[in-house]
Design a protein around this motif. Structure first.
Motif, PDB file in Angstrom:
ATOM      1  N   GLU A   1      35.114  14.369  -7.885  1.00 31.01           N
ATOM      2  CA  GLU A   1      33.301  13.952  -7.789  1.00 31.01           C
ATOM      3  C   GLU A   1      32.955  14.652  -6.403  1.00 31.01           C
ATOM      4  O   GLU A   1      31.988  15.998  -7.161  1.00 31.01           O
ATOM      5  CB  GLU A   1      32.917  12.914  -7.671  1.00 31.01           C
ATOM      6  CG  GLU A   1      31.798  12.598  -8.538  1.00 31.01           C
ATOM      7  CD  GLU A   1      31.590  11.245  -8.036  1.00 31.01           C
ATOM      8  OE1 GLU A   1      30.405  10.590  -7.993  1.00 31.01           O
ATOM      9  OE2 GLU A   1      32.003   9.792  -8.056  1.00 31.01           O
ATOM     10  N   GLU A   2      33.112  14.961  -5.948  1.00 32.49           N
ATOM     11  CA  GLU A   2      32.957  16.028  -4.326  1.00 32.49           C
ATOM     12  C   GLU A   2      32.437  17.577  -4.513  1.00 32.49           C
ATOM     13  O   GLU A   2      32.040  18.039  -4.418  1.00 32.49           O
ATOM     14  CB  GLU A   2      33.902  15.942  -2.968  1.00 32.49           C
ATOM     15  CG  GLU A   2      34.029  14.592  -2.327  1.00 32.49           C
ATOM     16  CD  GLU A   2      34.831  14.645  -1.339  1.00 32.49           C
ATOM     17  OE1 GLU A   2      35.196  15.423  -0.890  1.00 32.49           O
ATOM     18  OE2 GLU A   2      35.425  13.650  -0.890  1.00 32.49           O
ATOM     19  N   ILE A   3      33.931  18.133  -5.266  1.00 27.74           N
ATOM     20  CA  ILE A   3      34.078  19.449  -5.175  1.00 27.74           C
ATOM     21  C   ILE A   3      32.999  19.300  -6.749  1.00 27.74           C
ATOM     22  O   ILE A   3      32.693  20.092  -7.124  1.00 27.74           O
ATOM     23  CB  ILE A   3      35.637  19.723  -6.146  1.00 27.74           C
ATOM     24  CG1 ILE A   3      36.864  19.673  -4.652  1.00 27.74           C
ATOM     25  CG2 ILE A   3      35.987  20.992  -6.552  1.00 27.74           C
ATOM     26  CD1 ILE A   3      38.190  19.359  -5.415  1.00 27.74           C
ATOM     27  N   GLY A   4      32.867  18.768  -7.871  1.00 31.72           N
ATOM     28  CA  GLY A   4      32.179  18.765  -9.099  1.00 31.72           C
ATOM     29  C   GLY A   4      33.117  19.339 -10.260  1.00 31.72           C
ATOM     30  O   GLY A   4      32.977  19.765 -11.360  1.00 31.72           O
ATOM     31  N   ILE A   5      34.693  19.569 -10.398  1.00 32.01           N
ATOM     32  CA  ILE A   5      35.280  19.695 -11.154  1.00 32.01           C
ATOM     33  C   ILE A   5      35.407  19.195 -12.656  1.00 32.01           C
ATOM     34  O   ILE A   5      35.645  17.510 -11.764  1.00 32.01           O
ATOM     35  CB  ILE A   5      36.332  20.901 -10.432  1.00 32.01           C
ATOM     36  CG1 ILE A   5      37.438  21.299 -11.741  1.00 32.01           C
ATOM     37  CG2 ILE A   5      37.231  18.886 -10.142  1.00 32.01           C
ATOM     38  CD1 ILE A   5      38.322  21.870 -11.066  1.00 32.01           C
TER      39      ILE A   5
ATOM     40  N   TYR B   1      35.133  23.605   1.991  1.00 31.69           N
ATOM     41  CA  TYR B   1      34.356  23.766   0.978  1.00 31.69           C
ATOM     42  C   TYR B   1      33.540  21.834   1.590  1.00 31.69           C
ATOM     43  O   TYR B   1      33.394  21.218   0.395  1.00 31.69           O
ATOM     44  CB  TYR B   1      35.711  23.860  -0.064  1.00 31.69           C
ATOM     45  CG  TYR B   1      35.889  24.859  -0.697  1.00 31.69           C
ATOM     46  CD1 TYR B   1      34.853  25.169  -1.274  1.00 31.69           C
ATOM     47  CD2 TYR B   1      37.225  25.502  -0.257  1.00 31.69           C
ATOM     48  CE1 TYR B   1      34.273  26.471  -2.284  1.00 31.69           C
ATOM     49  CE2 TYR B   1      36.988  26.747  -0.856  1.00 31.69           C
ATOM     50  CZ  TYR B   1      36.357  27.249  -2.196  1.00 31.69           C
ATOM     51  OH  TYR B   1      36.163  27.716  -2.870  1.00 31.69           O
ATOM     52  N   GLY B   2      34.009  21.915   2.272  1.00 27.36           N
ATOM     53  CA  GLY B   2      32.978  20.207   3.109  1.00 27.36           C
ATOM     54  C   GLY B   2      34.018  19.235   2.378  1.00 27.36           C
ATOM     55  O   GLY B   2      33.456  18.102   1.867  1.00 27.36           O
ATOM     56  N   LEU B   3      35.724  19.363   2.171  1.00 30.05           N
ATOM     57  CA  LEU B   3      35.962  18.336   1.745  1.00 30.05           C
ATOM     58  C   LEU B   3      36.804  16.980   2.282  1.00 30.05           C
ATOM     59  O   LEU B   3      37.372  17.176   3.877  1.00 30.05           O
ATOM     60  CB  LEU B   3      37.185  18.723   0.741  1.00 30.05           C
ATOM     61  CG  LEU B   3      37.231  20.196   0.079  1.00 30.05           C
ATOM     62  CD1 LEU B   3      38.677  20.164  -0.407  1.00 30.05           C
ATOM     63  CD2 LEU B   3      36.178  19.537  -1.089  1.00 30.05           C
ATOM     64  N   SER B   4      36.443  15.809   1.903  1.00 30.65           N
ATOM     65  CA  SER B   4      36.735  14.622   2.827  1.00 30.65           C
ATOM     66  C   SER B   4      38.115  14.447   3.354  1.00 30.65           C
ATOM     67  O   SER B   4      38.609  13.702   4.075  1.00 30.65           O
ATOM     68  CB  SER B   4      36.523  13.417   2.302  1.00 30.65           C
ATOM     69  OG  SER B   4      36.902  12.788   0.851  1.00 30.65           O
ATOM     70  N   VAL B   5      39.002  15.512   3.054  1.00 29.28           N
ATOM     71  CA  VAL B   5      40.515  14.819   2.684  1.00 29.28           C
ATOM     72  C   VAL B   5      41.067  16.615   3.657  1.00 29.28           C
ATOM     73  O   VAL B   5      41.970  16.721   3.571  1.00 29.28           O
ATOM     74  CB  VAL B   5      41.798  15.581   1.039  1.00 29.28           C
ATOM     75  CG1 VAL B   5      40.816  14.078   0.419  1.00 29.28           C
ATOM     76  CG2 VAL B   5      40.791  16.597   0.414  1.00 29.28           C
TER      77      VAL B   5
END
Length: 298
Positions: A69-73, A165-169
């Protein structure tokens, strides 16, 4: 342009050259970066797919949904069972090959149903040299595309790209499937997988970041990162974890004083792991760490 930026662009351009891709997506940092690159390059023509089975903790599935959901994929979840394979259940030193073959087979089938020709995974440039990795053979045999490996993106660079990419992981510790907690040669069963999952959920609730609970046929060997060992010896945690894990069906609860180590029940360390488990069961060396903590006033 930095080296990492150049590799990012090369991997993105690579993915952009495909009509569409399906990313084998666990929600870990490697597959999340591939999913972010694919979405960046292809938009709606990129799909992330997670294979749900007994070896995937429910918490990891929820994390995968959140990161997608974060990525939008677009995110698809397919279900299968490794336990239907006798070769997997046997748990020899090729277990990861059998698991990866089945898991990627589900990805390929889903890709065909969606009309997508290319399946990608998160293998990075450090993986081939990281010890016994039979799963990589399945990647080669099934012709899965590994853009991070193809463009020499190493683990530290993967984390840099995740931050980009600002990913939380971006800083998430590596997480292997639950079957990796069961020593080679000991059958993989739903009972063992379930109690390991519940045991590790308890450690997660206590705030530990890097840990494993290894199941040596009823003996729970807890590994935590060396900088978290002191916290693992606190009386409140000791008493709680011993009671909870015994309630899950473990006969003994131990703390590995070496701390967390990747592959500590893999084939190359199988003999050492068996010796550690035998010592812990028969002597007070490690098994009594938890019991001794409650006797410090004696």
């Amino acid at each position: 342009m930095t080296t990492v930026e150049a590799k990012l662009e090369a991997a993105r351009d690579d993915l952009e050259g495909h009509d569409g891709v399906l990313v084998a997506f666990s929600g870990g940092v490697d597959s999340s970066v591939v999913a972010a690159l694919a979405h960046d390059a292809l938009g709606e023509d990129a799909v992330a797919c997670t294979a749900k089975s007994e070896t995937l903790p429910e918490a990891e599935l929820e994390d995968a949904r959140a990161v997608a959901e974060e990525i939008g994929i677009r995110h698809e979840v397919v279900s299968f069972s490794e336990l239907e394979s006798d070769a997997f259940v046997e748990n020899d030193d090729e277990r990861c090959y059998h698991c990866r073959t089945m898991r990627l087979g589900e990805m390929l089938e889903t890709a065909r149903e969606l009309g997508v020709e290319t399946v990608c995974d998160g293998t990075n440039a450090d993986d081939p040299g990281a010890g016994h990795r039979p799963g990589l053979q399945a990647v080669d045999e099934l012709e899965i595309h590994s853009p991070l490996l193809a463009h020499d993106v190493r683990k530290d660079e993967v984390r840099e790209i995740a931050t980009h990419y600002g990913l939380s992981v971006a800083d998430k510790p590596s997480m292997a499937c639950l079957s990796s907690r069961i020593p080679t040669g000991l059958e993989v069963t739903e009972e063992r997988l379930t109690r390991v999952e519940h045991a590790e959920a308890l450690l997660r609730q206590w705030g530990f970041d890097q840990f494993r609970v290894r199941d040596h046929d009823g003996l729970a060997r807890i590994e935590v990162a060396p900088d978290e060992l002191e916290r693992a010896l606190q009386r409140e945690f000791v008493e709680t974890v011993r009671e909870e894990l015994e309630g899950l069906g473990f006969d003994h609860v131990t703390l590995d004083l070496h701390g967390y180590r990747t592959g500590s029940v893999s084939p190359e360390s199988e003999e050492a792991s068996r010796e550690d488990a035998d010592a812990a069961a028969d002597e007070p060396l490690v098994d009594d760490v938890f019991a001794a903590e409650s006797r410090t006033d004696d």
